[in-house]
Write a protein that holds these residues in place. Sequence first.
Motif, PDB file in Angstrom:
ATOM      1  N   GLY A   1      37.807 -62.168 -30.450  1.00 17.09           N
ATOM      2  CA  GLY A   1      37.698 -60.812 -30.973  1.00 17.09           C
ATOM      3  C   GLY A   1      36.303 -60.408 -31.378  1.00 17.09           C
ATOM      4  O   GLY A   1      36.117 -59.297 -31.879  1.00 17.09           O
ATOM      5  N   GLY A   2      35.303 -61.273 -31.166  1.00 17.23           N
ATOM      6  CA  GLY A   2      33.943 -60.949 -31.579  1.00 17.23           C
ATOM      7  C   GLY A   2      33.064 -60.551 -30.412  1.00 17.23           C
ATOM      8  O   GLY A   2      33.542 -60.299 -29.294  1.00 17.23           O
ATOM      9  N   GLU A   3      31.758 -60.486 -30.628  1.00 18.37           N
ATOM     10  CA  GLU A   3      30.782 -60.089 -29.630  1.00 18.37           C
ATOM     11  C   GLU A   3      29.870 -61.264 -29.295  1.00 18.37           C
ATOM     12  O   GLU A   3      29.472 -62.020 -30.183  1.00 18.37           O
ATOM     13  CB  GLU A   3      29.936 -58.910 -30.144  1.00 18.37           C
ATOM     14  CG  GLU A   3      30.758 -57.675 -30.483  1.00 18.37           C
ATOM     15  CD  GLU A   3      29.924 -56.615 -31.173  1.00 18.37           C
ATOM     16  OE1 GLU A   3      28.822 -56.950 -31.666  1.00 18.37           O
ATOM     17  OE2 GLU A   3      30.363 -55.459 -31.231  1.00 18.37           O
ATOM     18  N   GLU A   4      29.538 -61.375 -28.023  1.00 20.21           N
ATOM     19  CA  GLU A   4      28.647 -62.460 -27.600  1.00 20.21           C
ATOM     20  C   GLU A   4      27.276 -62.286 -28.258  1.00 20.21           C
ATOM     21  O   GLU A   4      26.792 -61.169 -28.443  1.00 20.21           O
ATOM     22  CB  GLU A   4      28.503 -62.458 -26.082  1.00 20.21           C
ATOM     23  CG  GLU A   4      27.662 -63.621 -25.564  1.00 20.21           C
ATOM     24  CD  GLU A   4      27.567 -63.630 -24.053  1.00 20.21           C
ATOM     25  OE1 GLU A   4      28.247 -64.451 -23.425  1.00 20.21           O
ATOM     26  OE2 GLU A   4      26.806 -62.793 -23.524  1.00 20.21           O
ATOM     27  N   GLU A   5      26.658 -63.400 -28.578  1.00 21.97           N
ATOM     28  CA  GLU A   5      25.358 -63.388 -29.224  1.00 21.97           C
ATOM     29  C   GLU A   5      24.289 -63.995 -28.315  1.00 21.97           C
ATOM     30  O   GLU A   5      24.600 -64.811 -27.445  1.00 21.97           O
ATOM     31  CB  GLU A   5      25.402 -64.183 -30.536  1.00 21.97           C
ATOM     32  CG  GLU A   5      26.362 -63.628 -31.566  1.00 21.97           C
ATOM     33  CD  GLU A   5      26.489 -64.526 -32.787  1.00 21.97           C
ATOM     34  OE1 GLU A   5      27.069 -64.060 -33.783  1.00 21.97           O
ATOM     35  OE2 GLU A   5      26.017 -65.680 -32.732  1.00 21.97           O
ATOM     36  N   GLU A   6      23.069 -63.602 -28.554  1.00 22.90           N
ATOM     37  CA  GLU A   6      21.919 -64.227 -27.906  1.00 22.90           C
ATOM     38  C   GLU A   6      21.098 -64.943 -28.970  1.00 22.90           C
ATOM     39  O   GLU A   6      20.772 -64.355 -30.005  1.00 22.90           O
ATOM     40  CB  GLU A   6      21.045 -63.194 -27.195  1.00 22.90           C
ATOM     41  CG  GLU A   6      19.842 -63.847 -26.493  1.00 22.90           C
ATOM     42  CD  GLU A   6      18.862 -62.834 -25.924  1.00 22.90           C
ATOM     43  OE1 GLU A   6      18.659 -62.848 -24.709  1.00 22.90           O
ATOM     44  OE2 GLU A   6      18.309 -62.055 -26.724  1.00 22.90           O
ATOM     45  N   VAL A   7      20.780 -66.201 -28.702  1.00 20.96           N
ATOM     46  CA  VAL A   7      19.977 -67.005 -29.635  1.00 20.96           C
ATOM     47  C   VAL A   7      18.612 -67.223 -28.987  1.00 20.96           C
ATOM     48  O   VAL A   7      18.517 -67.773 -27.887  1.00 20.96           O
ATOM     49  CB  VAL A   7      20.651 -68.355 -29.945  1.00 20.96           C
ATOM     50  CG1 VAL A   7      19.805 -69.150 -30.935  1.00 20.96           C
ATOM     51  CG2 VAL A   7      22.062 -68.145 -30.487  1.00 20.96           C
ATOM     52  N   ARG A   8      17.576 -66.781 -29.675  1.00 22.03           N
ATOM     53  CA  ARG A   8      16.204 -66.931 -29.176  1.00 22.03           C
ATOM     54  C   ARG A   8      15.420 -67.787 -30.161  1.00 22.03           C
ATOM     55  O   ARG A   8      15.428 -67.531 -31.368  1.00 22.03           O
ATOM     56  CB  ARG A   8      15.545 -65.561 -29.037  1.00 22.03           C
ATOM     57  CG  ARG A   8      14.204 -65.595 -28.312  1.00 22.03           C
ATOM     58  CD  ARG A   8      13.567 -64.230 -28.287  1.00 22.03           C
ATOM     59  NE  ARG A   8      13.006 -63.881 -29.589  1.00 22.03           N
ATOM     60  CZ  ARG A   8      12.958 -62.647 -30.071  1.00 22.03           C
ATOM     61  NH1 ARG A   8      13.481 -61.649 -29.401  1.00 22.03           N
ATOM     62  NH2 ARG A   8      12.403 -62.427 -31.253  1.00 22.03           N
ATOM     63  N   VAL A   9      14.746 -68.785 -29.624  1.00 18.63           N
ATOM     64  CA  VAL A   9      13.958 -69.708 -30.445  1.00 18.63           C
ATOM     65  C   VAL A   9      12.513 -69.672 -29.955  1.00 18.63           C
ATOM     66  O   VAL A   9      12.236 -70.028 -28.813  1.00 18.63           O
ATOM     67  CB  VAL A   9      14.513 -71.146 -30.361  1.00 18.63           C
ATOM     68  CG1 VAL A   9      13.652 -72.091 -31.195  1.00 18.63           C
ATOM     69  CG2 VAL A   9      15.970 -71.198 -30.815  1.00 18.63           C
ATOM     70  N   ASP A  10      11.611 -69.219 -30.806  1.00 18.95           N
ATOM     71  CA  ASP A  10      10.180 -69.225 -30.496  1.00 18.95           C
ATOM     72  C   ASP A  10       9.520 -70.332 -31.308  1.00 18.95           C
ATOM     73  O   ASP A  10       9.655 -70.372 -32.533  1.00 18.95           O
ATOM     74  CB  ASP A  10       9.539 -67.881 -30.852  1.00 18.95           C
ATOM     75  CG  ASP A  10      10.042 -66.744 -29.970  1.00 18.95           C
ATOM     76  OD1 ASP A  10      10.594 -67.030 -28.905  1.00 18.95           O
ATOM     77  OD2 ASP A  10       9.883 -65.573 -30.373  1.00 18.95           O
ATOM     78  N   ALA A  11       8.811 -71.212 -30.616  1.00 22.77           N
ATOM     79  CA  ALA A  11       8.195 -72.372 -31.281  1.00 22.77           C
ATOM     80  C   ALA A  11       6.728 -72.475 -30.893  1.00 22.77           C
ATOM     81  O   ALA A  11       6.360 -72.262 -29.735  1.00 22.77           O
ATOM     82  CB  ALA A  11       8.927 -73.655 -30.893  1.00 22.77           C
ATOM     83  N   THR A  12       5.881 -72.785 -31.870  1.00 21.64           N
ATOM     84  CA  THR A  12       4.450 -72.958 -31.635  1.00 21.64           C
ATOM     85  C   THR A  12       4.165 -74.395 -31.194  1.00 21.64           C
ATOM     86  O   THR A  12       5.032 -75.272 -31.242  1.00 21.64           O
ATOM     87  CB  THR A  12       3.654 -72.677 -32.915  1.00 21.64           C
ATOM     88  OG1 THR A  12       3.972 -73.691 -33.896  1.00 21.64           O
ATOM     89  CG2 THR A  12       3.996 -71.310 -33.481  1.00 21.64           C
ATOM     90  N   LEU A  13       2.929 -74.615 -30.762  1.00 20.70           N
ATOM     91  CA  LEU A  13       2.443 -75.980 -30.656  1.00 20.70           C
ATOM     92  C   LEU A  13       2.364 -76.579 -32.061  1.00 20.70           C
ATOM     93  O   LEU A  13       2.544 -75.883 -33.059  1.00 20.70           O
ATOM     94  CB  LEU A  13       1.069 -76.018 -29.994  1.00 20.70           C
ATOM     95  CG  LEU A  13       0.968 -75.521 -28.538  1.00 20.70           C
ATOM     96  CD1 LEU A  13      -0.482 -75.564 -28.082  1.00 20.70           C
ATOM     97  CD2 LEU A  13       1.853 -76.322 -27.615  1.00 20.70           C
TER      98      LEU A  13
END
Length: 233
Positions: free
Chosen positions: A96-108
Amino acid sequence: MALARRLLQLHMRSHLTALPLPSRNPPRLLPSRGYISEMRRSAFIDRLLRGLRSEISFLADSTPPPPPPPPAPFAVDERPGEQWARLRRAFPAPSGGEEEEVRVDATLVDGALPPTRSGTDTGGPPRLHISVKVVVSKPARPGVALTFECSAWPDEMEVQRVFPVRPGGPAPVQQYGRQFSELDEEMQRAVQDYLEQRGVDDDLAAFLHSYMEHKEHAELVRWLKTIECCIKK
Protein backbone atom coordinates in the motif's frame (compact mmCIF):
# COMPACT_ATOMS: atom_id res chain seq x y z
CA MET A 1 109.32 62.61 -60.16
CA ALA A 2 111.35 60.39 -57.87
CA LEU A 3 110.38 62.56 -54.92
CA ALA A 4 106.66 62.18 -55.68
CA ARG A 5 106.99 58.39 -55.92
CA ARG A 6 108.83 58.34 -52.58
CA LEU A 7 106.11 60.38 -50.85
CA LEU A 8 103.39 58.09 -52.25
CA GLN A 9 105.16 55.00 -50.87
CA LEU A 10 105.47 56.58 -47.43
CA HIS A 11 101.75 57.49 -47.46
CA MET A 12 100.68 53.93 -48.40
CA ARG A 13 102.97 52.39 -45.74
CA SER A 14 101.41 54.57 -43.01
CA HIS A 15 97.89 53.38 -43.97
CA LEU A 16 98.95 49.73 -44.02
CA THR A 17 100.48 49.93 -40.54
CA ALA A 18 97.26 51.51 -39.20
CA LEU A 19 95.13 48.58 -40.33
CA PRO A 20 94.53 45.97 -37.56
CA LEU A 21 96.12 42.63 -38.12
CA PRO A 22 93.82 39.59 -38.16
CA SER A 23 93.71 37.80 -34.78
CA ARG A 24 94.99 34.29 -34.54
CA ASN A 25 92.09 33.49 -32.09
CA PRO A 26 88.91 35.07 -33.49
CA PRO A 27 86.33 36.04 -30.80
CA ARG A 28 83.75 33.34 -29.88
CA LEU A 29 80.10 34.09 -30.64
CA LEU A 30 78.11 33.76 -27.39
CA PRO A 31 74.53 32.40 -27.54
CA SER A 32 71.78 34.91 -26.97
CA ARG A 33 69.89 35.09 -23.66
CA GLY A 34 66.71 33.88 -25.36
CA TYR A 35 68.49 30.76 -26.60
CA ILE A 36 69.86 30.02 -23.12
CA SER A 37 66.42 30.48 -21.54
CA GLU A 38 64.85 28.13 -24.07
CA MET A 39 67.52 25.50 -23.42
CA ARG A 40 66.97 25.73 -19.65
CA ARG A 41 63.19 25.54 -20.11
CA SER A 42 63.51 22.48 -22.35
CA ALA A 43 65.77 20.72 -19.83
CA PHE A 44 63.35 21.51 -16.98
CA ILE A 45 60.38 20.14 -18.94
CA ASP A 46 62.30 16.97 -19.79
CA ARG A 47 63.11 16.39 -16.12
CA LEU A 48 59.51 17.06 -15.12
CA LEU A 49 58.13 14.65 -17.73
CA ARG A 50 60.58 11.95 -16.64
CA GLY A 51 59.45 12.40 -13.04
CA LEU A 52 55.77 12.21 -13.98
CA ARG A 53 56.25 9.11 -16.11
CA SER A 54 58.23 7.44 -13.36
CA GLU A 55 55.43 8.13 -10.86
CA ILE A 56 52.76 6.89 -13.28
CA SER A 57 54.73 3.71 -13.91
CA PHE A 58 55.16 3.15 -10.17
CA LEU A 59 51.43 3.61 -9.54
CA ALA A 60 50.59 1.26 -12.42
CA ASP A 61 52.70 -1.44 -10.74
CA SER A 62 51.06 -0.90 -7.34
CA THR A 63 47.37 -0.82 -8.24
CA PRO A 64 45.24 -1.95 -5.29
CA PRO A 65 43.00 -4.97 -5.84
CA PRO A 66 39.66 -4.17 -7.46
CA PRO A 67 36.85 -3.54 -4.97
CA PRO A 68 34.12 -6.09 -4.46
CA PRO A 69 30.77 -5.48 -6.14
CA PRO A 70 28.48 -3.11 -4.26
CA PRO A 71 25.95 -4.62 -1.89
CA ALA A 72 22.94 -5.64 -3.95
CA PRO A 73 20.89 -4.00 -5.32
CA PHE A 74 23.00 -0.81 -5.25
CA ALA A 75 24.50 0.36 -8.55
CA VAL A 76 27.58 2.60 -8.63
CA ASP A 77 27.92 5.80 -10.64
CA GLU A 78 31.71 6.08 -10.67
CA ARG A 79 31.93 9.80 -11.53
CA PRO A 80 35.38 9.63 -13.18
CA GLY A 81 37.40 12.76 -12.58
CA GLU A 82 35.38 13.63 -9.47
CA GLN A 83 36.32 13.35 -5.80
CA TRP A 84 33.14 11.46 -4.93
CA ALA A 85 30.90 8.67 -6.19
CA ARG A 86 27.18 7.93 -6.10
CA LEU A 87 25.26 4.75 -5.40
CA ARG A 88 21.57 4.27 -6.19
CA ARG A 89 18.94 1.69 -5.54
CA ALA A 90 15.18 1.34 -5.57
CA PHE A 91 13.49 0.29 -2.38
CA PRO A 92 10.31 -1.65 -3.05
CA ALA A 93 7.17 -0.13 -1.65
CA PRO A 94 5.68 -1.80 1.38
CA SER A 95 2.12 -2.97 1.00
CA GLY A 96 0.00 0.00 0.00
CA GLY A 97 2.99 2.36 -0.03
CA GLU A 98 5.11 4.13 -2.66
CA GLU A 99 8.41 2.95 -4.08
CA GLU A 100 11.43 4.85 -2.82
CA GLU A 101 14.75 5.80 -4.32
CA VAL A 102 17.84 5.62 -2.10
CA ARG A 103 20.80 7.74 -3.19
CA VAL A 104 24.16 7.57 -1.44
CA ASP A 105 26.83 10.18 -2.20
CA ALA A 106 30.25 9.41 -0.73
CA THR A 107 33.52 11.35 -0.83
CA LEU A 108 37.03 10.03 -1.04
CA VAL A 109 38.71 9.54 2.34
CA ASP A 110 38.59 12.99 3.93
CA GLY A 111 39.91 12.46 7.44
CA ALA A 112 41.24 10.01 9.99
CA LEU A 113 41.26 9.34 13.71
CA PRO A 114 43.86 7.45 15.74
CA PRO A 115 42.84 3.86 16.50
CA THR A 116 41.30 3.76 19.94
CA ARG A 117 39.78 1.23 22.21
CA SER A 118 38.13 2.47 25.38
CA GLY A 119 39.78 5.83 24.81
CA THR A 120 43.32 4.38 24.56
CA ASP A 121 45.46 4.54 21.43
CA THR A 122 46.09 0.93 20.35
CA GLY A 123 48.99 1.81 18.05
CA GLY A 124 47.32 0.31 14.96
CA PRO A 125 46.51 2.03 11.64
CA PRO A 126 44.31 5.14 11.80
CA ARG A 127 40.56 4.90 11.30
CA LEU A 128 39.88 6.48 7.93
CA HIS A 129 36.75 8.58 7.49
CA ILE A 130 34.44 9.02 4.49
CA SER A 131 31.64 11.59 4.45
CA VAL A 132 28.33 10.14 3.26
CA LYS A 133 25.04 11.81 2.39
CA VAL A 134 21.97 9.60 2.07
CA VAL A 135 18.79 10.87 0.43
CA VAL A 136 15.62 8.76 0.52
CA SER A 137 12.95 10.12 -1.82
CA LYS A 138 9.72 9.01 -3.46
CA PRO A 139 9.56 9.56 -7.23
CA ALA A 140 5.80 9.93 -6.99
CA ARG A 141 6.31 12.98 -4.74
CA PRO A 142 9.16 15.11 -6.14
CA GLY A 143 10.86 17.47 -3.73
CA VAL A 144 9.98 15.46 -0.62
CA ALA A 145 12.84 13.49 0.93
CA LEU A 146 14.66 12.52 4.08
CA THR A 147 18.36 13.32 4.21
CA PHE A 148 20.96 11.77 6.49
CA GLU A 149 24.53 12.93 6.97
CA CYS A 150 26.71 9.98 7.96
CA SER A 151 30.30 9.03 8.68
CA ALA A 152 31.53 5.83 7.07
CA TRP A 153 34.30 4.17 9.09
CA PRO A 154 35.99 0.97 7.89
CA ASP A 155 33.67 -1.14 10.04
CA GLU A 156 30.76 1.14 10.88
CA MET A 157 28.18 3.47 9.36
CA GLU A 158 27.56 6.25 11.88
CA VAL A 159 24.60 8.65 11.53
CA GLN A 160 25.45 12.27 12.36
CA ARG A 161 22.46 14.37 11.37
CA VAL A 162 18.89 13.95 10.11
CA PHE A 163 16.78 16.53 8.29
CA PRO A 164 13.81 16.58 5.87
CA VAL A 165 13.59 18.29 2.50
CA ARG A 166 10.28 19.91 1.54
CA PRO A 167 9.00 21.55 -1.65
CA GLY A 168 9.72 25.27 -1.69
CA GLY A 169 8.94 27.05 -4.96
CA PRO A 170 11.18 26.21 -7.92
CA ALA A 171 13.66 24.28 -5.75
CA PRO A 172 13.30 22.02 -2.69
CA VAL A 173 14.13 23.62 0.64
CA GLN A 174 16.24 21.83 3.23
CA GLN A 175 14.60 22.06 6.63
CA TYR A 176 16.40 22.48 9.94
CA GLY A 177 17.96 19.17 10.94
CA ARG A 178 18.68 17.47 14.22
CA GLN A 179 21.91 16.02 15.46
CA PHE A 180 21.54 12.28 15.78
CA SER A 181 23.06 12.40 19.26
CA GLU A 182 20.25 14.74 20.37
CA LEU A 183 17.55 12.16 19.62
CA ASP A 184 16.35 9.85 22.37
CA GLU A 185 17.42 6.21 22.25
CA GLU A 186 14.12 5.01 20.80
CA MET A 187 14.29 7.50 17.94
CA GLN A 188 17.95 6.69 17.31
CA ARG A 189 17.11 3.00 17.03
CA ALA A 190 14.24 3.81 14.66
CA VAL A 191 16.52 5.86 12.40
CA GLN A 192 19.16 3.12 12.32
CA ASP A 193 16.55 0.47 11.51
CA TYR A 194 15.12 2.70 8.76
CA LEU A 195 18.53 3.05 7.09
CA GLU A 196 19.54 -0.60 7.57
CA GLN A 197 16.33 -1.74 5.87
CA ARG A 198 17.40 0.33 2.86
CA GLY A 199 20.92 -1.10 2.81
CA VAL A 200 22.72 1.79 4.50
CA ASP A 201 24.63 -0.22 7.09
CA ASP A 202 28.07 -1.37 8.22
CA ASP A 203 28.49 -3.58 5.13
CA LEU A 204 27.99 -0.54 2.89
CA ALA A 205 30.59 1.38 4.94
CA ALA A 206 33.13 -1.41 4.43
CA PHE A 207 32.39 -1.47 0.69
CA LEU A 208 32.85 2.30 0.41
CA HIS A 209 36.30 2.13 1.97
CA SER A 210 37.39 -0.61 -0.41
CA TYR A 211 35.90 1.17 -3.40
CA MET A 212 37.31 4.59 -2.51
CA GLU A 213 40.81 3.18 -2.06
CA HIS A 214 40.67 1.96 -5.65
CA LYS A 215 39.03 5.17 -6.94
CA GLU A 216 41.57 7.41 -5.21
CA HIS A 217 44.39 5.49 -6.89
CA ALA A 218 42.67 5.74 -10.30
CA GLU A 219 42.00 9.47 -9.86
CA LEU A 220 45.64 10.12 -8.96
CA VAL A 221 46.85 8.32 -12.11
CA ARG A 222 44.28 10.22 -14.21
CA TRP A 223 45.43 13.53 -12.71
CA LEU A 224 49.12 12.79 -13.36
CA LYS A 225 48.37 11.83 -16.98
CA THR A 226 46.40 15.05 -17.43
CA ILE A 227 49.37 17.07 -16.14
CA GLU A 228 51.67 15.15 -18.49
CA CYS A 229 49.46 15.96 -21.50
CA CYS A 230 49.31 19.65 -20.57
CA ILE A 231 53.10 19.90 -20.28
CA LYS A 232 53.69 18.11 -23.60
CA LYS A 233 51.48 20.56 -25.53
